[in-house]
Structures are given as structure tokens and as C-alpha cells.
Design an enzyme around this catalytic site. Sequence first.
Site, PDB file in Angstrom:
ATOM      1  N   ASP A 120      41.011  18.048  17.097  1.00  0.00           N
ATOM      2  CA  ASP A 120      40.549  17.924  18.477  1.00  0.00           C
ATOM      3  C   ASP A 120      40.430  16.430  18.818  1.00  0.00           C
ATOM      4  O   ASP A 120      41.335  15.653  18.547  1.00  0.00           O
ATOM      5  CB  ASP A 120      39.227  18.694  18.636  1.00  0.00           C
ATOM      6  CG  ASP A 120      38.803  18.905  20.081  1.00  0.00           C
ATOM      7  OD1 ASP A 120      39.239  19.892  20.686  1.00  0.00           O
ATOM      8  OD2 ASP A 120      38.028  18.077  20.599  1.00  0.00           O
ATOM      9  N   ASP A 254      46.039  28.665  18.094  1.00  0.00           N
ATOM     10  CA  ASP A 254      45.365  27.718  18.977  1.00  0.00           C
ATOM     11  C   ASP A 254      46.324  27.246  20.061  1.00  0.00           C
ATOM     12  O   ASP A 254      46.991  26.221  19.914  1.00  0.00           O
ATOM     13  CB  ASP A 254      44.833  26.509  18.193  1.00  0.00           C
ATOM     14  CG  ASP A 254      44.122  25.523  19.107  1.00  0.00           C
ATOM     15  OD1 ASP A 254      43.517  25.967  20.103  1.00  0.00           O
ATOM     16  OD2 ASP A 254      44.166  24.318  18.835  1.00  0.00           O
ATOM     17  N   HIS A 284      41.105  27.441  17.110  1.00  0.00           N
ATOM     18  CA  HIS A 284      41.055  25.994  17.328  1.00  0.00           C
ATOM     19  C   HIS A 284      40.306  25.274  16.220  1.00  0.00           C
ATOM     20  O   HIS A 284      40.734  24.222  15.753  1.00  0.00           O
ATOM     21  CB  HIS A 284      40.396  25.719  18.687  1.00  0.00           C
ATOM     22  CG  HIS A 284      40.393  24.271  19.064  1.00  0.00           C
ATOM     23  ND1 HIS A 284      41.546  23.518  19.167  1.00  0.00           N
ATOM     24  CD2 HIS A 284      39.372  23.424  19.374  1.00  0.00           C
ATOM     25  CE1 HIS A 284      41.240  22.278  19.518  1.00  0.00           C
ATOM     26  NE2 HIS A 284      39.921  22.192  19.647  1.00  0.00           N
TER      27      HIS A 284
END
Length: 308
Positions: A120, A254, A284
Site C-alpha cells: 500500500d 486485490d 489487499h
Amino acid sequence: MLRSPDSCFAQLPDFAFPPKYCELRSGAQALRMHYIDEGPADAPVALLLHGEPTWSFAYRGVIRRLSDAGFRAVAPDHIGFGRSDKLPRRDQYSYAGFVDWMSEFVTRLDLHNITLVCQDWGGPIGLSVLARMPERFAAVVAANTLLPNCEAPPRGVPDWPGEMIQGWVEMSAAADDLPVSAIVGGVCVSPLSDAVLAGYDAPFPAARYKAAVLEFPSLIPIRDTMPGCAENRHVWGILEAWQKPFVTAFSDSDPTTKAWEAVFQANISGANNTLNTEIKNAGHFLQEEQPDALAAVVISVMTASTAG
């Protein structure tokens, strides 16, 4: 400046690591950054960088496996997250600020021979740090991350930012609170236990502790005039010439970041790598759902880098 009470962290499952702190002095205010540091002090370092809206707790399974394998696992909390200090206003956070804080952290701990493990926001921040001091880094494992540059393929993803990212940015910009554990659990393939969900909420006893959580999505460069876009293009220039290992370890479930896997592989010399892996049965937050699989990739990369 806000500091989450220690009592918030008293009942964390599988997270008995002693907390450590690094005082940062970038800017006018001293801030305390929390980090986990496990494994031999002189071993090659895995720098584990989390994203939105998590903290080092997400890497607890990976930390344990890396240290058991004889490597050093360092997992900091970005300022505004986890046990790190929190600034109370959204306008006190910026893309450049997060990169500056992490750059200072790396230099204050004097980390070398680093394998960057980034998920991320850990990607944009960590890769920007790498571009500033590439001599400190030995390899990269990019896991469900991105490096937005507002360019068309092959250097960017099609139709950036897309409805999902655009909706996330707009929703968070209008919010005055976000349900952290619900966000994490909502993008996992398998249900998380109540204890684990509580672990993600632990750093945020009230909405006033969440300024960074609220602001992070608004910092995503979704237009080429935004701060971070030109900087990311510079980082891409560094990465395109990167000859050291750059391994992708994206999950199979994801949709938010999956398109970036091919962009990294196509544009970074070091990403033409036989260790590139798709991690199965994870959304994710793959370090939460599949810590063994992610740790295995990281161990393989670090073992190969050490041997080389």
C-alpha cells in the site's frame, strides 16, 4: 501532538514484541516514531512498511518468521499511525512529510543492506526513500502497492485513478472519522477474528487520533498537478535503472493494486526476476492473511541477495 495511551496496546494478539522509539527532528517539532526491531542486529535488514489504515501490527507474522530465519525485521509505524506520535490536524500531513520522516528514520538507525518490503502506501514512501539513498538498499519486495505517476501505460496503469481509487479519495476527504478495522476486514478474503480487528483499532481510541488516516487517501496523486506526481516520476527514473532484485509479490484478490504488478515488472530492470510470485487466497492486506507466503518470498530474496 497526540500519543495513544499504552493501555490501548495491552491486549494485542500475537504481538508481544517490545516497542522501540526513534525521535525524529525533521521540521519544527520533535516526534516519536515507534518501530519493532527483531532478529540479530548485524543481520541483513527487512524494512517492513505498512500502508493505510494499518500499522506494524499487520506484519506480526512476517516479523516472527524473518527473525526466526536469522534476518533482522524492522517495522516502523508511520507518524500518525500505530504507536507513533499523531499530529492532530489533517493539514499537518503531506506526501513529502511522510517521505522525510521515513528517510530520517532510516538514517538515524543507520540501516544498510536493506530489503524494502512495501505494501500500500509503504510503496510510494519506501521507494521514494530508496531513490534518495539507493546505496543503503539491496533489494525490494513490492506487495500490493503502487507508485502513481499519472502516465499512460506502459509506465502507468490504464484509466488512472479509476472509480475505486477516486471513490476512496472522495469519501475520505468528506469524512470526519473512518472505521479502521472495518476497512481492513472488508478487503480481506477471509474473516478476521474480533481480537485481530481490535488490534487494528487499538491505536485510535477516538476520532481525533485519526487525522493521518483521514488525510492519507487525499495525498494520492490522482492528477499530474498534485504534490507527489512529479516526485514519483523522478523515483521511476531511478527505478528503471535499478539492477538489484526487485520482486513483485502481489495477491490474487486485490483489484485496487493488481494492475501495478505488470507496470513494475515491465519498467524496472531488476523486476525481471524468477522470484516474482502471486500470493494466493489474500486480499489487499496480504501480510495479514498470508504471512507465511509473504515471508517465504522475502526470505528467498534476502537469501539470494546475501549469497550474491
